[in-house]
Structures are given as structure tokens and as C-alpha cells.
Design a protein around this motif. Structure first.
Motif, PDB file in Angstrom:
ATOM      1  N   HIS A  54       1.105  -1.322  -0.057  1.00 46.74           N
ATOM      2  CA  HIS A  54       0.315   0.161  -0.006  1.00 46.74           C
ATOM      3  C   HIS A  54       1.056   1.243   0.049  1.00 46.74           C
ATOM      4  O   HIS A  54       0.735   2.041   0.835  1.00 46.74           O
ATOM      5  N   PRO A  55       1.843   1.213  -0.905  1.00 47.54           N
ATOM      6  CA  PRO A  55       2.831   2.879  -0.977  1.00 47.54           C
ATOM      7  C   PRO A  55       1.739   3.844  -0.779  1.00 47.54           C
ATOM      8  O   PRO A  55       2.427   5.023  -1.155  1.00 47.54           O
ATOM      9  N   ALA A  56       0.502   4.174  -1.933  1.00 51.65           N
ATOM     10  CA  ALA A  56      -0.513   5.569  -1.933  1.00 51.65           C
ATOM     11  C   ALA A  56      -1.782   5.560  -1.466  1.00 51.65           C
ATOM     12  O   ALA A  56      -2.104   4.405  -1.452  1.00 51.65           O
ATOM     13  N   SER A  57      -1.936   6.193  -1.530  1.00 58.64           N
ATOM     14  CA  SER A  57      -3.825   6.244  -1.120  1.00 58.64           C
ATOM     15  C   SER A  57      -4.409   5.363  -2.221  1.00 58.64           C
ATOM     16  O   SER A  57      -5.212   4.841  -1.794  1.00 58.64           O
ATOM     17  N   SER A  58      -4.796   5.749  -3.058  1.00 54.74           N
ATOM     18  CA  SER A  58      -4.436   4.829  -4.622  1.00 54.74           C
ATOM     19  C   SER A  58      -4.740   3.001  -4.232  1.00 54.74           C
ATOM     20  O   SER A  58      -5.479   2.615  -5.291  1.00 54.74           O
ATOM     21  N   ILE A  80      16.595  21.360  -0.143  1.00 54.51           N
ATOM     22  CA  ILE A  80      16.001  19.880  -0.903  1.00 54.51           C
ATOM     23  C   ILE A  80      14.498  20.064  -0.969  1.00 54.51           C
ATOM     24  O   ILE A  80      14.446  20.858  -0.411  1.00 54.51           O
ATOM     25  N   ASP A  81      14.248  20.349  -2.240  1.00 55.37           N
ATOM     26  CA  ASP A  81      12.732  19.920  -2.818  1.00 55.37           C
ATOM     27  C   ASP A  81      11.940  19.042  -2.461  1.00 55.37           C
ATOM     28  O   ASP A  81      11.740  17.980  -2.708  1.00 55.37           O
ATOM     29  N   VAL A  82      10.934  19.905  -1.801  1.00 57.97           N
ATOM     30  CA  VAL A  82       9.749  17.821  -0.732  1.00 57.97           C
ATOM     31  C   VAL A  82       8.719  18.335  -2.011  1.00 57.97           C
ATOM     32  O   VAL A  82       8.299  19.959  -1.860  1.00 57.97           O
ATOM     33  N   LEU A  83       7.939  17.424  -2.919  1.00 54.26           N
ATOM     34  CA  LEU A  83       7.282  17.678  -3.476  1.00 54.26           C
ATOM     35  C   LEU A  83       5.898  16.718  -2.940  1.00 54.26           C
ATOM     36  O   LEU A  83       6.860  16.223  -1.729  1.00 54.26           O
ATOM     37  N   VAL A  84       4.953  17.034  -2.854  1.00 56.41           N
ATOM     38  CA  VAL A  84       3.708  16.069  -2.487  1.00 56.41           C
ATOM     39  C   VAL A  84       3.292  15.476  -3.175  1.00 56.41           C
ATOM     40  O   VAL A  84       2.420  15.408  -4.273  1.00 56.41           O
ATOM     41  N   ASP A  85       2.716  14.141  -3.441  1.00 54.75           N
ATOM     42  CA  ASP A  85       1.140  13.251  -4.446  1.00 54.75           C
ATOM     43  C   ASP A  85       0.606  12.559  -3.649  1.00 54.75           C
ATOM     44  O   ASP A  85       0.842  11.531  -1.824  1.00 54.75           O
ATOM     45  N   ALA A  86      -0.873  12.921  -3.423  1.00 57.02           N
ATOM     46  CA  ALA A  86      -1.939  12.569  -2.740  1.00 57.02           C
ATOM     47  C   ALA A  86      -3.071  11.411  -3.537  1.00 57.02           C
ATOM     48  O   ALA A  86      -3.680  11.054  -2.632  1.00 57.02           O
ATOM     49  N   ASN A  87      -2.437  10.657  -4.151  1.00 57.89           N
ATOM     50  CA  ASN A  87      -3.309  10.412  -5.561  1.00 57.89           C
ATOM     51  C   ASN A  87      -4.772   9.964  -4.618  1.00 57.89           C
ATOM     52  O   ASN A  87      -4.890   9.068  -4.891  1.00 57.89           O
ATOM     53  N   VAL A 144      18.371  11.764  -0.865  1.00 59.79           N
ATOM     54  CA  VAL A 144      19.631  12.646  -0.201  1.00 59.79           C
ATOM     55  C   VAL A 144      20.701  12.421  -0.723  1.00 59.79           C
ATOM     56  O   VAL A 144      22.156  12.843  -1.406  1.00 59.79           O
ATOM     57  N   ALA A 145      21.448  11.505  -0.012  1.00 55.85           N
ATOM     58  CA  ALA A 145      22.742  10.418   0.353  1.00 55.85           C
ATOM     59  C   ALA A 145      22.901  10.294  -1.253  1.00 55.85           C
ATOM     60  O   ALA A 145      24.195   9.920  -1.558  1.00 55.85           O
ATOM     61  N   ASP A 146      21.840   9.403  -1.991  1.00 56.36           N
ATOM     62  CA  ASP A 146      22.259   9.334  -3.208  1.00 56.36           C
ATOM     63  C   ASP A 146      22.366  10.172  -4.352  1.00 56.36           C
ATOM     64  O   ASP A 146      22.476  10.017  -5.455  1.00 56.36           O
ATOM     65  N   GLY A 147      21.887  11.317  -3.841  1.00 54.52           N
ATOM     66  CA  GLY A 147      22.613  12.351  -4.800  1.00 54.52           C
ATOM     67  C   GLY A 147      21.387  13.412  -5.843  1.00 54.52           C
ATOM     68  O   GLY A 147      22.069  14.259  -6.280  1.00 54.52           O
ATOM     69  N   PHE A 148      19.808  12.990  -4.849  1.00 60.82           N
ATOM     70  CA  PHE A 148      18.918  13.412  -5.405  1.00 60.82           C
ATOM     71  C   PHE A 148      18.739  14.868  -4.731  1.00 60.82           C
ATOM     72  O   PHE A 148      19.149  15.060  -3.743  1.00 60.82           O
ATOM     73  N   ARG A 149      18.158  16.436  -5.590  1.00 58.52           N
ATOM     74  CA  ARG A 149      18.190  17.591  -4.802  1.00 58.52           C
ATOM     75  C   ARG A 149      16.408  17.634  -4.440  1.00 58.52           C
ATOM     76  O   ARG A 149      16.665  18.781  -3.922  1.00 58.52           O
ATOM     77  N   ALA A 150      15.853  16.440  -4.537  1.00 59.22           N
ATOM     78  CA  ALA A 150      14.538  16.869  -4.522  1.00 59.22           C
ATOM     79  C   ALA A 150      13.713  15.339  -4.197  1.00 59.22           C
ATOM     80  O   ALA A 150      14.245  14.235  -4.719  1.00 59.22           O
ATOM     81  N   VAL A 151      12.309  15.183  -3.433  1.00 56.45           N
ATOM     82  CA  VAL A 151      12.068  14.031  -3.358  1.00 56.45           C
ATOM     83  C   VAL A 151      10.869  14.481  -2.509  1.00 56.45           C
ATOM     84  O   VAL A 151      10.075  14.910  -2.721  1.00 56.45           O
ATOM     85  N   LYS A 152       9.925  13.124  -3.035  1.00 54.31           N
ATOM     86  CA  LYS A 152       8.440  13.462  -2.975  1.00 54.31           C
ATOM     87  C   LYS A 152       7.954  12.145  -2.039  1.00 54.31           C
ATOM     88  O   LYS A 152       8.343  10.902  -1.802  1.00 54.31           O
ATOM     89  N   VAL A 153       6.878  12.674  -1.309  1.00 57.84           N
ATOM     90  CA  VAL A 153       6.146  12.433  -0.256  1.00 57.84           C
ATOM     91  C   VAL A 153       4.507  11.949  -0.353  1.00 57.84           C
ATOM     92  O   VAL A 153       4.271  12.441  -0.971  1.00 57.84           O
ATOM     93  N   LYS A 154       4.671  10.686  -0.224  1.00 54.94           N
ATOM     94  CA  LYS A 154       3.381  10.280   0.125  1.00 54.94           C
ATOM     95  C   LYS A 154       2.323  10.768   0.639  1.00 54.94           C
ATOM     96  O   LYS A 154       2.749  10.569   2.130  1.00 54.94           O
ATOM     97  N   ILE A 155       0.920  11.431   0.368  1.00 56.88           N
ATOM     98  CA  ILE A 155       0.023  11.372   1.762  1.00 56.88           C
ATOM     99  C   ILE A 155      -1.035  11.150   1.446  1.00 56.88           C
ATOM    100  O   ILE A 155      -1.600  10.555   0.546  1.00 56.88           O
ATOM    101  N   ARG A 164      -3.449  15.367   9.840  1.00 59.03           N
ATOM    102  CA  ARG A 164      -2.532  15.783  11.214  1.00 59.03           C
ATOM    103  C   ARG A 164      -1.035  14.419  10.922  1.00 59.03           C
ATOM    104  O   ARG A 164       0.200  14.784  11.386  1.00 59.03           O
ATOM    105  N   ILE A 165      -1.632  12.758  10.538  1.00 62.95           N
ATOM    106  CA  ILE A 165      -0.585  12.136  10.300  1.00 62.95           C
ATOM    107  C   ILE A 165       0.065  12.744   9.183  1.00 62.95           C
ATOM    108  O   ILE A 165       1.417  13.148   9.049  1.00 62.95           O
ATOM    109  N   ASP A 166      -0.392  13.547   7.565  1.00 62.40           N
ATOM    110  CA  ASP A 166       0.357  14.384   6.658  1.00 62.40           C
ATOM    111  C   ASP A 166       1.331  15.504   7.060  1.00 62.40           C
ATOM    112  O   ASP A 166       2.529  15.283   6.513  1.00 62.40           O
ATOM    113  N   GLY A 167       0.619  16.353   8.396  1.00 67.38           N
ATOM    114  CA  GLY A 167       1.463  17.152   9.195  1.00 67.38           C
ATOM    115  C   GLY A 167       2.772  16.343   9.326  1.00 67.38           C
ATOM    116  O   GLY A 167       3.769  17.237   9.413  1.00 67.38           O
TER     117      GLY A 167
END
Length: 388
Positions: A33-37, A207-214, A174-185, A190-193
Motif C-alpha cells: 500500500h505505497p499510496a492512498s490509491s 532540498i525540494d519536497v514534493l507531495v502526491d495525494a493520489n 538525498v545521500a544518493d544524490g537527489f536534490r528533490a524528494v516526493k512524499v506520499k500523503i 494530522r498524520i500528513d503533517g
């Protein structure tokens, strides 16, 4: 070079499946269940439908039709509906053949979903074949390169149980060299926050943080989440609402001022057109194994550019789809970024003998003819569950 028409001799499909229970002794819940979808339909593995188009001279083009949730579906569609339309046709006439495939079912209402995913796989294979015949990378046939290295973000930080685990996953990217990461919400404010604050604190402001709510939210709750994102310096807000709620997406964009991202389930330029006209989208995310392939993706990108909107291709798929996306991105001026999916996937990481080089948050574009990949036959055989 001879002007004699090179014709399609045969089309073949291979359904591939890499099951999680064969990769792990105990499959973690965040992978199922990696994402809400995936709350309704759990994710049991990685899947791909490999399409091979054979020309009369022996040249073989390779493409990918979307394999989720069952690769047998798109493989059957290619073998029983599309192949009979194309065998004997001009193998290099990519636009004409795309139109033939699309028109074959559009009047019957099959202009999205599995059918367009099947079209995508054939179209990718036709472009690969065309590049091999002409001795050129596909990106050159598309008028590129505009760029030779592609900015990427790591995806995803999945729906982990503990915010500390989310923070560690983001730090590893970030340690692998990425300058941006996407987080599933998608688990409520409360939990997302809690997870987003942990990630932001862990990776820092650089570092850029992106979000995906699916598609987890309705408008009012998505608005509240949007205000939270602004407080955390997060601008990218992907699929916050059901993908067909264009009026809601336009209103959310107005309320929050965030970058509204949508489009991985848009199958043609006609779907994207409505989002653009309503001002419901800032970045379009076509998946080249879903949205009709390379031919339709370049049309989507051109249409988006007329509205000063960028594309950022969706990264789910095997090595074939990644190579197709890299070719298109190398030739597309209005590119924002690429989603480099990092969930465990041997179909992405081992299917091609040649892997695009990743360094400093960027993928290099392959410069070999066609899509620039060579399939590892041993890996194909290992994960093969059906030939069509």
C-alpha cells in the motif's frame, strides 16, 4: 537509401511480472500500500507489457504498454485488436499508424484506459524501430536534443507508519544524490503533517519536497492540507483531488496558489485540453506507457506549452518506459522535471543491459539508435508469465 516501403511483419507481446513475495521473505505493508490509491487494490508486484514490432528486414522495435494491475490485459489488446490493423503496414509511418489505432476504437468509446495503454506500447516500439532503421536516437528524430541530462526527483517516500521512517527514507534519497524528494500523503491533516514536518526537518530547506495525494481528498480538506504545505515551503501538490474534478482543482489552485500537478491518468491531448482551458493544472504528468506513447506525448507537451505549462513525465514503469521518457524529455522545451521511481523494481533496474547514468540528481539521455536500450533476455525469461 532505398525508398521501398519497410513493412511490419509481426507484433508480439510479453507479459512480465516481478512479484514482491518473491523479492522479500516478508513483504512490507508500505510496499503493498505505497499510496492512498492502493487502499482498494493492493500492489502485489511490478508489471510490464513488452511490445515487439518486427519489420520485414529483421529490425525489431521494443516498447512498453502499462502493466498495472495485470499485464495480460494490455498484451491481449495489442495481440487481438491492434496487431491485425498493423501487420503489413509501413513500419516507419508512426503518425499514420497511431491515427489508425486510435480511430479503430474511438467511435466505440475506447479512447482511454487499457486501450490507450496498448496503443502506447505499440507506438513506443514503432519509434524504437524507426530510430534503429535510420541509425538515430529517437530524441534526434523528435528534433532534439534540447538537453542531454534530465533533472530528477526521487519518488516515493511511501505511506510509512512512523514519521521518523519517512525522514530516514528522504535522507537516504538525498545521500544518493537527489536534490528533490516526493512524499506520499493522503491520511489526513494530522498524520500528513507529522510526516511532512519530519521530512522537511531531516532534509533541510535546500532540498525540494514534493507531495502526491493520489486523489485522496475533497476540496475543503485539500485546501487545509494546501495551507499546511505553504507553511512548510512545499509548492508541488500532485493529484490532491479526484482527477476528473477539474472545477475543484481550478478552485484549489486559486485558493492556495500552489503548483497543481495532474495528468498521469490523462490519456490524450483531449483530456489535457480541458484541464488547461479551466486553469486546473500547472504541470502535466503524462506516463508514456499510458497516454498513447511518444506520438501523443509530444502533442500533449506542445498543447501545454501554448498555456505556458510544463510537463513532468510520470516515472512508473520498466526500463523501456524510462528510456522512452528520456527520449521525449531530451527533445521537449517545456520540461519541468522527471519522476525517478525508486520502489523495488527489477523490471526497471535489470531489464535493460544498458542503464542510464545517474549523477548529481540527473539522468543522462542514452545516445544509441532508437530508444537506446538492449533487453536482457535472461531477465525477460525470468519474469515472463505469458507470450501473446
Amino acid at each position: 537509401m532505398s525508398q521501398q516501403t519497410l513493412r511490419i511483419a509481426k507484433i508480439e507481446c510479453l507479459a512480465l511480472e516481478a512479484r514482491f513475495d518473491e523479492m522479500f521473505d516478508e513483504v512490507p505493508d508500505w510496499l503493498v500500500h505505497p499510496a492512498s490509491s492502493h487502499r482498494v487494490l493492493p500492489r502485489r508486484g511490478q508489471y510490464a507489457t513488452v511490445v515487439r514490432v518486427y519489420a520485414e528486414d529483421g529490425t525489431v522495435g521494443v516498447g512498453e504498454a502499462y502493466g498495472l494491475p495485470a499485464p495480460q490485459v494490455t498484451a491481449t489488446c495489442v495481440a487481438t485488436v491492434l496487431a491485425p490493423l498493423l501487420v503489413g503496414a509501413d513500419a516507419l509511418a508512426t503518425t499514420a499508424l497511431w491515427q489508425r489505432m486510435y480511430q479503430a476504437q474511438a467511435a466505440g468509446g475506447h479512447n482511454r484506459g487499457f486501450f490507450l495503454e496498448a496503443v502506447a506500447g505499440v507506438d513506443q516500439a514503432l519509434w524504437d524501430l524507426r530510430g534503429k532503421v535510420l541509425g538515430q536516437p529517437v530524441y534526434r528524430l523528435l528534433g532534439g536534443p534540447v538537453r542531454e541530462r534530465i533533472d530528477c526527483y526521487a519518488s516515493p517516500v511511501p505511506l510509512l507508519a512512523d514519521p521518523a521512517d519517512s525522514a530516514r527514507r528522504a535522507q537516504a534519497y538525498v545521500a544518493d544524490g537527489f536534490r528533490a524528494v516526493k512524499v506520499k500523503i493522503g491520511r489526513g491533516q494530522r498524520i500528513d503533517g507529522a510526516h511532512l514536518r519530519a521530512v522537511r526537518d531531516a532534509v533541510g530547506a535546500g532540498i525540494d519536497v514534493l507531495v502526491d495525494a493520489n486523489c485522496a481528498y475533497q476540496l475543503d480538506e485539500a485546501t487545509r492540507i494546501g495551507y499546511l504545505l505553504r507553511d512548510l515551503g512545499i509548492d508541488w501538490y500532485e493529484e490532491p483531488l479526484p482527477v476528473d474534478d477539474l472545477a475543484g482543482l481550478a478552485e484549489l489552485r486559486r485558493r492556495t496558489g500552489l503548483t497543481i500537478v495532474n495528468g498521469e491518468t490523462h490519456f490524450t491531448r483531449f483530456d489535457v485540453r480541458d484541464s488547461l482551458r479551466l486553469g486546473a493544472i500547472d504541470v502535466v504528468m503524462p506516463n508514456l506507457a499510458r497516454c498513447g506513447g511518444i506520438t501523443e506525448t509530444i502533442r500533449i507537451a506542445a498543447l501545454a506549452s501554448a498555456f505556458h505549462v510544463d510537463i513532468a513525465p510520470h516515472g512508473v514503469g520498466s526500463a523501456i518506459n524510462m528510456h522512452a521518457a528520456l527520449a521525449v524529455m531530451a527533445a521537449t522545451p517545456n520540461l519541468r522535471v522527471y519522476e525517478y521511481n525508486r520502489l523495488p523494481n527489477p523490471l526497471r533496474d535489470a531489464l535493460s543491459i544498458d542503464r542510464p547514468a545517474f549523477r548529481d540528481g540527473q539522468l543522462s539521455v542514452p545516445d544509441r539508435p532508437g530508444l537506446g536500450l538492449r533487453l536482457d533476455d535472461g531477465v525477460v525469461d525470468r519474469y515472463l508469465i505469458g507470450t501473446y
